[in-house]
Scaffold this active site. Structure first.
Site, PDB file in Angstrom:
ATOM      1  N   GLU A 127      15.587  28.802 -64.974  1.00  0.00           N
ATOM      2  CA  GLU A 127      16.258  28.294 -66.047  1.00  0.00           C
ATOM      3  C   GLU A 127      16.408  26.948 -66.258  1.00  0.00           C
ATOM      4  O   GLU A 127      17.591  26.473 -66.455  1.00  0.00           O
ATOM      5  CB  GLU A 127      17.616  29.137 -66.034  1.00  0.00           C
ATOM      6  CG  GLU A 127      17.405  30.612 -66.068  1.00  0.00           C
ATOM      7  CD  GLU A 127      18.726  31.293 -66.184  1.00  0.00           C
ATOM      8  OE1 GLU A 127      19.826  30.776 -66.319  1.00  0.00           O
ATOM      9  OE2 GLU A 127      18.650  32.656 -66.573  1.00  0.00           O
ATOM     10  N   GLU A 163      14.537  37.912 -63.216  1.00  0.00           N
ATOM     11  CA  GLU A 163      15.880  37.922 -62.950  1.00  0.00           C
ATOM     12  C   GLU A 163      16.271  39.025 -64.159  1.00  0.00           C
ATOM     13  O   GLU A 163      16.313  38.721 -65.068  1.00  0.00           O
ATOM     14  CB  GLU A 163      16.633  36.608 -63.287  1.00  0.00           C
ATOM     15  CG  GLU A 163      18.147  36.732 -62.395  1.00  0.00           C
ATOM     16  CD  GLU A 163      18.687  35.140 -62.708  1.00  0.00           C
ATOM     17  OE1 GLU A 163      17.917  34.306 -62.080  1.00  0.00           O
ATOM     18  OE2 GLU A 163      19.507  35.092 -63.004  1.00  0.00           O
TER      19      GLU A 163
HETATM   20  C1  GAL Z   1      21.550  33.639 -64.511  1.00  0.00           C
HETATM   21  C2  GAL Z   1      20.946  32.302 -63.506  1.00  0.00           C
HETATM   22  C3  GAL Z   1      21.668  32.872 -62.044  1.00  0.00           C
HETATM   23  C4  GAL Z   1      23.034  33.329 -62.228  1.00  0.00           C
HETATM   24  C5  GAL Z   1      22.939  34.441 -63.400  1.00  0.00           C
HETATM   25  C6  GAL Z   1      24.235  35.158 -63.388  1.00  0.00           C
HETATM   26  O1  GAL Z   1      21.343  32.666 -65.894  1.00  0.00           O
HETATM   27  O2  GAL Z   1      19.653  32.170 -63.315  1.00  0.00           O
HETATM   28  O3  GAL Z   1      21.692  31.757 -60.964  1.00  0.00           O
HETATM   29  O4  GAL Z   1      23.913  32.273 -62.590  1.00  0.00           O
HETATM   30  O5  GAL Z   1      22.302  33.885 -64.557  1.00  0.00           O
HETATM   31  O6  GAL Z   1      24.074  36.130 -64.361  1.00  0.00           O
END
Ligand code: GAL
Length: 817
Positions: free
Chosen positions: A433, A509
């Site tokens: 991100e 993710e």
């Molecule tokens: C994402 C990020 C992670 C964590 C996650 C929590 O945006 O890549 O590191 O912060 O959100 O939902």
């Protein structure tokens, strides 16, 4: 094999003149440590007797105390779509990791001769490491997660004592989670001859694999002093997992070659056994470097034989078999142990994930400790090894962006060189991100970093985790990557597929569902950003963040779309810091995202994933607990997470009907069996599972608990290696007289360890608890906690006694050998 230097000193007397060419030691014991800046501590004659004596790996901040003013951040988190800056107290765990710390250690290099080379290898040092030997600075490495090495030969005293001093400094507002502090990974001393193979000096690939044979290509670098051009020979044997030699080759290097010369060897392994998560078979290339008949170096490279592909439309395949990543993202901390690396703790994490059916790990958002990569090789996990959480544009005030221009290439090169022989590593990730997605030039940076990975390792594709969907396509960022990874975008996968030249994509993710173990909120509803007065989230697994989803929303897309190559759930384990949705609500200071809590106890969600991912063993799990005094007659939904297609629920013997998973459904009822109208009455809930033929095949019950009566201890192991490192994780449960877990018990328990071991730490998985992990007492959270006992280096018995006021005490005896 690496041995501690102190052990080596005991052994030196028995070594003869033909001692091995390469000697490797872990500098584990007898370090001196102080917090605060002491510039004169670099000097050899500095008096450090008053400093604390510690062993390394060491995390100076995990001992607390917790305080909301530690790294208090007033920020607007862009990737969470926040509109204004707010004060976030627990964002990095509320632990005192900011500031400077010094480590000092004296060491001798036994049998160090003129012409020998000595190298210090740090697996990681948090952070901004300045390393001094005998008062001289030998090197600097800013990024706390990377491995790095320095040649210390010119700074050494050939005989007598040397002094190693390391200065570390952590800035405020440098992280989005708990980074840890100090020499939290191992430090190695490596001594070689003048002519030798450097750190990470081999690169093994398997360019052709079929059932009859595998071609193995081994490139080995040689370093030698200026002017040394003697002829050399490299003899390599490949051994299988049983140690049997399966291929050999001997390669000459004519005289007159300069330093940096590379041997290229091609070998063939007949009937290769392929590495996969289910069959993690490893081979070792054992290389001996000779000058004439003199053995100059010996170097072992462990590797695996496997092939994989990412293909348009078809997605991912390993050894010719299509599969999807059943992955989790993890941060590096080990909960109550902090960030200090411990192999037994990592092994336990992986064992829990393995039982869930997980087959892949994303090392978010930084380079892992090498022990984790080795364990993934051995236990069978595919890895996405990630480098950065930001590039040029910052996410936090003092983050990696300050180093990016000068260090990004060096950091990627070290990451790739260290881990490119490990079969578990399937892909590199250059970033998570990164705000540079929105920079029209961002794709140029992506391309540059990807090219560096390809240059250093042409065999693996490069991914990034992206969250700015529209910018990613507008700016050519998604199109440029080998693997387009999307964070929290299942609803946009079809759109992405239409625009991606790659023809496939990855859920890099996913989910970010929040829950607290043992906590159930009513009414049961699917909600986002839900906050409760007790700073907990519901374990009905229906709560997510504004940008994220419940697991089922991702499952639907994973199951229905062939070009989606799998997912990496945020997260396998809870971690210190980022207590979303309670970022502004101290004392919350650890995450709620984990499938498994901070103490290592599975939450209900574990069984939702297990039912889907573990195809070898059945899963049948009921929730919630059934002790709800005061809820009599009220609607109390019951969920069942199971690998069976259908099940029938009974409340005190009365059927509540049979539920069957709906395979074509687009929501939870495809993955969970839910009885939403159950009225609570104390007693027993029982579920009977049916197989596809409608035959009753398994049962599970949950009973209303009575008063807390006794402590029950369950050790994850009863036999430990007497190495001073190994850990046993002992779950303590407060139970009623019948052995039911008391789900609301809050008793404080005390721990005492006798014999060949010590109390190491304790955790209860409560993100709001300010109790210290290293003190031998803690309150149970929803009836449970986990105490960690560490073996000494002597064989014998270790006894853990656990007491709690009003409870019958419990004891467990472990053996160390
Ligand atoms: C994402 C990020 C992670 C964590 C996650 C929590 O945006 O890549 O590191 O912060 O959100 O939902």
């Amino acid at each position: 094999m690496l041995k501690s230097l102190s052990l080596f000193l005991l052994l030196t007397a028995s070594l003869n003149a033909t001692a091995q060419a390469r000697r490797e030691y872990v500098l584990a014991n007898d370090w001196k440590f102080t917090k605060g800046d002491v510039p004169e501590a670099a000097k050899p004659d500095f008096k450090d007797a008053q400093w604390q004596t510690v062993s390394v790996p060491h995390d100076w901040a995990i001992y607390g105390p917790f305080d909301g003013n530690n790294d208090l951040q007033t920020v607007k988190i862009e990737q969470n779509n926040e509109q204004k800056a707010t004060q976030k107290a627990g964002r990095t765990g509320g632990l005192p990791f900011i500031g400077t710390g010094w480590y000092r250690r004296r060491f001798t290099v036994p049998q160090f001769k003129k012409g020998n080379q000595a190298v210090l290898l740090f697996d990681g040092a948090m952070s901004n490491a300045h390393v001094f030997v005998n008062g001289k600075e030998v090197g600097y490495w800013p990024y706390g997660y990377n491995s790095f090495s320095f040649d210390i030969t010119p700074y050494l005293q050939a005989s007598g004592e040397n002094t190693l001093a390391v200065r570390l400094q952590n800035q405020p507002e440098a992280s989005r989670w708990y980074p840890g502090a100090g020499l939290y990974r191992n430090v190695h001393l490596i001594v070689t001859e003048d002519v030798h193979i450097p750190v990470w000096g081999t690169y093994v690939t398997t360019p052709e694999i079929n059932s009859a044979s595998a071609k193995v290509n081994l490139k080995t670098q040689v370093e030698r002093p200026k002017g040394n051009t003697q002829a050399l020979r490299l003899q390599t044997e490949i051994r299988d997992a049983a140690g049997k030699v399966v291929a050999t080759v001997s390669t000459p290097l004519a005289s007159g070659q300069a330093s940096g010369q590379e041997f290229v060897q091609n070998l063939e392994v007949k009937s290769p056994k392929l590495w996969s998560p289910e069959t993690p078979v490893l081979y070792t290339a054992d290389s001996k470097l000779y000058a004439g008949t003199v053995l100059k170096d010996e170097y072992k490279t462990r590797f695996g034989i496997r092939s994989f592909k990412f293909e348009a439309e078809k997605g991912f395949s390993l050894n010719g078999q299509p599969r999807k990543f059943k992955g989790v993202c993890n941060h590096h901390d080990l909960g109550p142990l902090g960030t200090a690396v411990n192999t037994a703790a990592l092994r336990r994490q992986l064992a829990l994930l393995k039982d869930m059916g997980c087959d892949a790990i994303r090392t978010s958002h930084n380079m892992p400790t090498p022990e984790l990569v080795s364990l993934c090789d051995e236990m069978g996990f595919m890895m996405m090894v990630e480098a950065f959480d930001e590039w040029k544009r910052p996410k936090v005030k003092n983050g990696y962006s300050q180093y990016f221009d000068e260090w990004s290439e060096k950091d990627i090169v070290n990451m790739v060189h260290r881990d490119r022989n490990n079969p578990s590593v399937i892909m590199w990730s250059i970033g998570n991100e990164v705000p540079d997605q929105s920079n029209p030039e961002g794709y140029i940076i992506a391309k540059r970093l990807q090219d560096i990975c390809h240059r250093e390792d042409p065999t693996r594709p490069v991914a990034a985790g992206m969250d700015r969907f529209d910018d990613d396509f507008k700016n050519n960022f998604a199109q440029v990557l080998d693997i387009a990874g999307f964070n929290y975008k299942p609803h946009r996968y079809p759109e992405a597929k239409g625009k991606l030249p790659q023809g496939f994509l990855l859920g890099s993710e996913t989910a970010s569902t929040v829950s607290s173990r043992g906590v159930y909120k009513f009414p049961v509803e699917q909600v986002k950003q839900k906050k409760y007065r007790d700073n907990q989230s519901s374990s009905y697994d229906l709560e997510a963040c504004s940008w994220s989803q419940i697991p089922d929303d991702e499952f639907v897309k994973q199951d229905d779309l062939g070009y989606v190559t799998g997912e990496f759930v945020w997260t396998g384990f809870d971690y210190l810091g980022e207590p979303t949705p309670y970022d502004e609500a101290w004392p919350s200071h650890s995450s709620y995202f984990g499938i498994i809590d901070l103490a290592g106890i599975p939450k209900d969600r574990y069984y939702l994933y297990r039912a889907r991912w573990n195809t070898q063993k059945p899963t049948l799990h009921l929730l919630p607990h059934w002790t709800w005094p005061g809820r009599e007659g009220q609607t109390t939904p019951v969920f069942c997470y199971t690998s069976y297609p259908s099940a029938e629920l009974f409340v005190n013997g009365k059927s509540q009907g049979k539920q069957t998973k709906a395979p074509s459904d687009k929501s939870q009822s495809r993955y969970r069996l839910m009885w939403n109208e159950v009225k609570y009455q104390p007693g027993t809930i029982k579920v009977v599972a049916y197989d596809a033929q409608g035959k009753a095949v398994a049962e599970e019950e949950v009973k209303t608990a009575g008063k807390p009566d006794h402590i029950k201890l369950v050790a994850d192991r009863t036999s430990l290696t007497a190495d001073g490192q190994e850990l046993a994780f002992v779950t303590a449960r407060v139970e009623d007289a019948q052995g039911n877990l008391c789900p609301d018990a809050t008793n404080e328990l005390q721990f005492a360890v006798k014999g060949q071991g010590k109390f190491r730490a304790v955790g209860n998985g409560d993100a709001t608890s300010l109790e210290l992990f290293h003190e031998p007492k803690m309150h149970v959270f929803h009836g449970q906690l986990v105490a960690i006992v560490q073996a000494s280096d002597k064989a014998g018995d270790v006894q853990l006694n656990v007491t709690g006021s009003g409870l019958k005490a419990a004891q467990v005896t472990l053996k160390t050998k």
